[in-house]
Design a protein around this motif. Structure first.
Motif, short mmCIF file in Angstrom:
data_model
loop_
_atom_site.label_atom_id
_atom_site.label_comp_id
_atom_site.label_asym_id
_atom_site.label_seq_id
_atom_site.Cartn_x
_atom_site.Cartn_y
_atom_site.Cartn_z
N ILE A 166 -6.61 -7.41 2.85
CA ILE A 166 -6.83 -5.97 2.71
C ILE A 166 -7.40 -5.47 4.03
CG2 ILE A 166 -7.90 -4.14 1.35
CD1 ILE A 166 -8.17 -6.12 -0.96
N LEU A 196 -3.43 0.74 -3.14
CA LEU A 196 -3.06 -0.66 -2.99
C LEU A 196 -2.55 -1.14 -4.34
CD1 LEU A 196 -2.89 -3.38 -1.58
CD2 LEU A 196 -5.34 -3.72 -2.05
N THR A 246 0.86 -1.19 0.00
CA THR A 246 0.00 0.00 0.00
C THR A 246 0.89 1.23 0.00
OG1 THR A 246 -1.82 -1.10 1.15
CG2 THR A 246 -1.78 1.29 1.22
#
Length: 524
Positions: free
Chosen positions: A458, A401, A392
């Motif tokens: 994530i 990302l 990221t």
């Protein structure tokens, strides 16, 4: 701007078309007047030289007096002013920024005369990197390593889901009386259809497994086509009379909140998002690349201060059958040396961030560490930031990302065409955002390396999700997150013809970081 750091000296040399030995850069940085010394070194360089040597720098520094160096610096400043460095201009064309993001596609068909590089505001440039596995890899491939990484994945994704349902562990659900309402969070270990056309989904947590039945007449039954093995979901429903199965009434993904509000830059600044350069291939589009880098030197590109490259800098060696027949450069190190030469065409005051891809000379298993020191040395001409895949990258407060995208092949193969396809690669990216994992399914096309934690989860919602790999251009917004697959710089190869891949080549999506609007420029 004063050249008070070696990095800025490298950028300035690069913008003027030169590489330099590290010791030469150090000597220039330590000179009484770095600006004047650099200008004199460049002006006195041999006519066809591409690299500034230590010996040349020492000769210039030894022979130049303080007075002449100062005079040369003033002369250079006047020369640069006459060459037309531009500090302000009108806004370039942008998209509407609506939910269904549209682009303005502008085609550049011939090289642009630069007239000297424009001036970018290096003092305001800001880049941060998180989630980089480089130098942090601990996995040995042992069984316990895989147990560790999957436990970490489950704990982090289940934590995102437990606030939505009153979930209980599988062993607690199994001990509840028949007919009870129940909810659980689990990782999908099996999906199969019944003789009646219903779906049996087996969920697993750290306490065991439990079967869940999704009836074909449920409103949400169509989402079964989106489910992948090993992803984590939450379900709510009612236990059967014997408490042996859960009849599912609702299903939840970790997902991105629909109300998510992305961060934006507090000034008008742009980033170019590209991937899959593939230097070394016979089909690398050198002319299109040169048109792109020439355009970056123009007034129109003045606000493009960042270049984010999502993997596959080079074509690599031995990636697919008979690849050697399609190579223009057969040595992997020579491929990176040539890529470095092309990278020198990018303006020296741009910030560059690169991650590797499956064609690059790093391990294939994800997460992929950034390039080793030998390759970093080859590509150090532009002081680019090299990080792992995925990472990221925070640019001007906007989180991006960056993931090369090998798992997109798997998502597209497993799902109906309307939900994921090569023609609309951003829809496959939506699925990864929904699952909050860039490679949810284990054991297929995507190789996964076990680490102490799952670098592919994530955790934080990004403002931009940038991928490559599939060589197709596609973008859109999913719950206000801009998903961008940026195409490639390689024309169709014979291998791509054999697998029916028609690439989108020579495109450069430009993102306004203050609005997240997109302009796509075509250079092929």
């Amino acid at each position: 701007m004063p050249l008070e750091t070696p990095a800025r000296i490298v950028r300035e040399l690069t913008s003027r078309g030169y590489n330099a030995d590290r010791e030469a850069v150090t000597l220039l940085a330590n000179a009484p007047d770095p600006n004047g010394a650099l200008n004199e070194v460049v002006e006195s360089a041999p006519e066809h030289a591409l690299k500034i040597s230590v010996e040349h720098v020492r000769n210039v520094l030894d022979s130049a007096s303080s007075e002449s160096a100062s005079s040369k610096s003033a002369s250079s400043a006047s020369s640069q002013s006459k060459n037309g460095a531009v500090s302000a201009r009108g806004n370039s064309s942008v998209s509407t920024g609506t939910e269904n993001t549209k682009s303005s596609v502008q085609e550049v068909t011939s090289p642009v005369e630069t007239g000297g590089s424009v001036s970018r505001n290096e003092a305001l440039q800001s880049v941060g990197i998180e989630g980089d596995v480089t130098g942090q890899s601990t996995g040995t491939g042992e069984y316990d390593d895989f147990v560790t990484v999957f436990r970490d994945r489950f704990q982090r994704l289940s934590g995102q889901l437990r606030g939505r349902v009153n979930a209980r562990p599988t062993n607690a659900v199994a001990s509840m009386p028949g007919g009870s309402d129940a909810a659980m969070v689990g990782m999908i270990s099996d999906i199969r259809s019944t003789a009646s056309g219903h779906w049996l989904v087996e969920l697993e947590d750290t306490n065991g497994t439990f079967p869940c039945l999704i009836m074909k007449d449920k409103e949400f039954a169509s989402v079964v086509n989106e489910l992948l093995l090993d992803e984590t979901i939450a379900v709510e429903g009612t236990l059967s009379s014997d408490a042996g199965i859960l009849f599912v009434d609702s299903l939840h993904f970790p997902d991105v909140p629909r109300t998510y509000k992305p961060s934006t830059a507090d000034r008008h600044v742009q980033a170019a998002l590209i991937s899959d350069v593939h230097v070394g291939s016979q089909e690398f589009m050198a002319d299109a690349w040169s048109r792109f880098t020439s355009w970056l030197h123009t007034e129109e590109a003045e606000h493009v201060e960042y270049l984010l490259i999502a993997g596959d800098m080079v074509e690599g060696v031995g990636i697919y059958p008979n690849q050697d027949e399609e190579l223009d450069i057969i040595d992997i190190f020579e491929q990176y040396e040539k890529f470095s030469e092309y990278l020198k065409e990018v303006p020296g005051d741009m910030e560059i961030v690169m991650i590797p891809g499956n064609h690059d000379a790093v391990r294939l298993a994800e997460p992929q560490p950034g390039f080793d020191e030998e390759l970093r040395d080859i590509m150090d001409v532009h002081d680019a930031r090299i990080t792992g895949n995925p990472s990221t990258v925070t640019v001007e407060g906007v989180s991006v990302l960056m993931y090369h995208g090998v798992s997109l092949d798997e998502v597209i193969a497993e799902m109906p065409e309307e939900k994921a396809s090569y023609e609309e690669p951003h829809k496959a990216m939506y699925q990864l955002l929904k699952k909050r994992h860039v490679a949810p399914q284990y054991g297929g096309h995507t190789r996964v390396a076990p680490e102490e934690k799952d670098y592919l989860v994530i955790d934080e919602v990004p403002d931009i999700f940038h991928t490559g790999h599939v060589h197709k251009l596609g973008f859109g917004k999913y719950h206000n997150v801009l998903a961008m697959n940026s195409g490639c710089w390689q024309a169709q190869t014979d291998f791509q013809k054999s697998v029916n891949i028609d690439p989108d080549s020579g495109f450069a999506p430009i993102v306004d970081l203050d609005t997240l609007d997109v302009t796509v420029r075509k250079f092929a």
